[in-house]
Design an enzyme around this catalytic site. Structure first.
Site, short mmCIF file in Angstrom:
data_model
loop_
_atom_site.label_atom_id
_atom_site.label_comp_id
_atom_site.label_asym_id
_atom_site.label_seq_id
_atom_site.Cartn_x
_atom_site.Cartn_y
_atom_site.Cartn_z
N HIS A 167 -9.03 6.01 11.69
CA HIS A 167 -8.44 6.99 10.50
C HIS A 167 -9.46 8.15 10.84
O HIS A 167 -8.97 9.52 10.77
CB HIS A 167 -8.91 6.49 9.27
CG HIS A 167 -7.64 5.57 8.72
ND1 HIS A 167 -7.84 4.95 7.46
CD2 HIS A 167 -6.39 5.59 9.14
CE1 HIS A 167 -6.76 4.14 7.34
NE2 HIS A 167 -5.64 4.79 8.29
N LYS A 206 0.87 -1.25 -0.09
CA LYS A 206 0.10 0.04 0.12
C LYS A 206 0.75 1.19 -0.08
O LYS A 206 1.95 1.41 0.68
CB LYS A 206 -0.96 0.09 1.07
CG LYS A 206 -2.10 -0.76 1.10
CD LYS A 206 -2.94 -0.77 2.30
CE LYS A 206 -4.25 -1.19 2.01
NZ LYS A 206 -5.28 -1.05 3.25
#
Length: 348
Positions: free
Chosen positions: A237, A131
């Site tokens: 997040h 990622k």
């Protein structure tokens, strides 16, 4: 997507030399931030294969994980005359490996790169799995691609430069790996000594990396099983993005706070054992404290969760657990259920 080699180094010079020599290149670039330039680059700069490398330096902390920084890296690669046959080494924490991996993956439509993570967080999480990306529009990792490094080199030598907060930041991801793996691994992590030179700690790190490596090898582009790694991250997040607007917090701390919220949802919606939830939450409370939020922050946190990349349509998507290792991907929760979980987080 090419296979990713993860090497746990016993001899840093030999490991780096072998990895570099396996990647034919016309130019070697090394990306560092201001901190790793001071503390980590001196550890490896005299290795023969690195002595002609071109150094690119960026700012430290997640506030620099931006399009402007990415543009600076691309510009430096151009200035040094990099071609599609060049090689980049990303020496740093998760911000460096994420941004550097993205820069390498997009320059000249992609050049080879090697990750040498220097923080616990990047060793057990960011540098492994392909990622890459940057933050954008106030949201974490909004722009990026999947693209494996040719090699990820792990060496605990670098961990000796870290303060306790950065060790804890990485440890939150290790705790997550325990929760999605086995009860034995989870229990060991709740009772482990926080010493990077302790053999038990090194063994736990290796087990944690193995969990992630197994999952990302089976599901490299997050179509199914890899979503297990998102435990704690939907709420986490959102906490991290909110903190960016106020006072930034380390990623692992945001994940720890997200685990509290999402383990509550696990109990309410999936029947996760309350005693195991309480043990985990108490561990987080003791070691991570909490980020101060009020009810007035709920609408913004929900808005941030609605922007999460894992969502489909208008539903907020979570990875939840029925028990330790009993992974339930693609779960949703109503806004009222999430507000209840945020209430629990504030009161725990």
């Amino acid at each position: 997507m090419k296979q990713q080699k993860v090497v746990i180094s016993q001899n840093l010079s030999e490991t780096i030399s072998k990895a570099v020599n396996e990647c034919k290149h016309d130019l070697l670039l090394v990306l560092v931030d201001e901190t790793t330039k001071e503390y980590c680059w001196p550890v490896i700069k005299d290795i023969t294969c690195l002595q002609q490398a071109k150094l690119i330096t960026i700012g430290t902390t997640d506030t620099h994980k931006t399009l402007d920084t990415l543009s600076h890296v691309w510009s430096e690669m151009q200035r040094y005359g990099a071609t599609r046959h060049s090689l980049m080494i990303n020496l740093g924490g998760g911000m460096v490996t994420d941004l550097g991996g993205f820069a390498a993956s997009t320059f000249k439509r992609g050049i080879s790169y090697i990750n040498i993570p220097t923080t616990l967080l990047s060793m057990v999480d960011a540098s492994v799995g392909g990622k890459t990306g940057i933050n954008f529009g106030g949201l974490k990792n909004e722009i990026g691609v999947f693209n494996n490094a040719n090699c990820v080199i792990l060496d605990t030598t670098f961990l000796r430069t870290l303060d306790s907060e950065n060790i804890l930041s990485g440890y939150a991801e290790m705790l997550k790996h325990g929760l999605i793996s086995t009860e034995q691994m989870w229990a060991e992590l709740l009772n482990l000594e926080f010493s990077v030179q302790c053999s038990e700690f090194v063994s736990a790190l290796e087990k944690s990396v193995a969990v992630k490596q197994r999952i990302v090898t089976e599901d490299p582009t997050e179509k199914g099983l890899r979503k297990a790694l998102n435990l704690g991250h939907t709420a986490g997040h959102a906490f991290e993005s909110l903190a960016l607007e106020r006072k930034p917090i380390l990623h692992g701390y945001a994940v720890a706070y997200g685990l509290v919220v999402e383990l509550y949802l696990c109990c309410v919606k999936m029947g996760f054992p309350q005693d195991k939830m309480r043990q985990t939450v108490n561990f987080i409370k003791e070691h991570y404290g909490r980020m101060n939020i009020t009810c007035d922050d709920y609408p913004h946190l929900l808005e941030l969760m609605h922007h999460d990349k894992k969502n489909m349509g208008q539903d907020i998507n979570f990875t939840l657990l029925g028990n330790i290792g009993d992974i339930r991907i693609n779960q949703t929760a109503t806004e009222e259920e999430i507000k209840e979980a945020l209430d629990f987080y504030r009161e725990y």
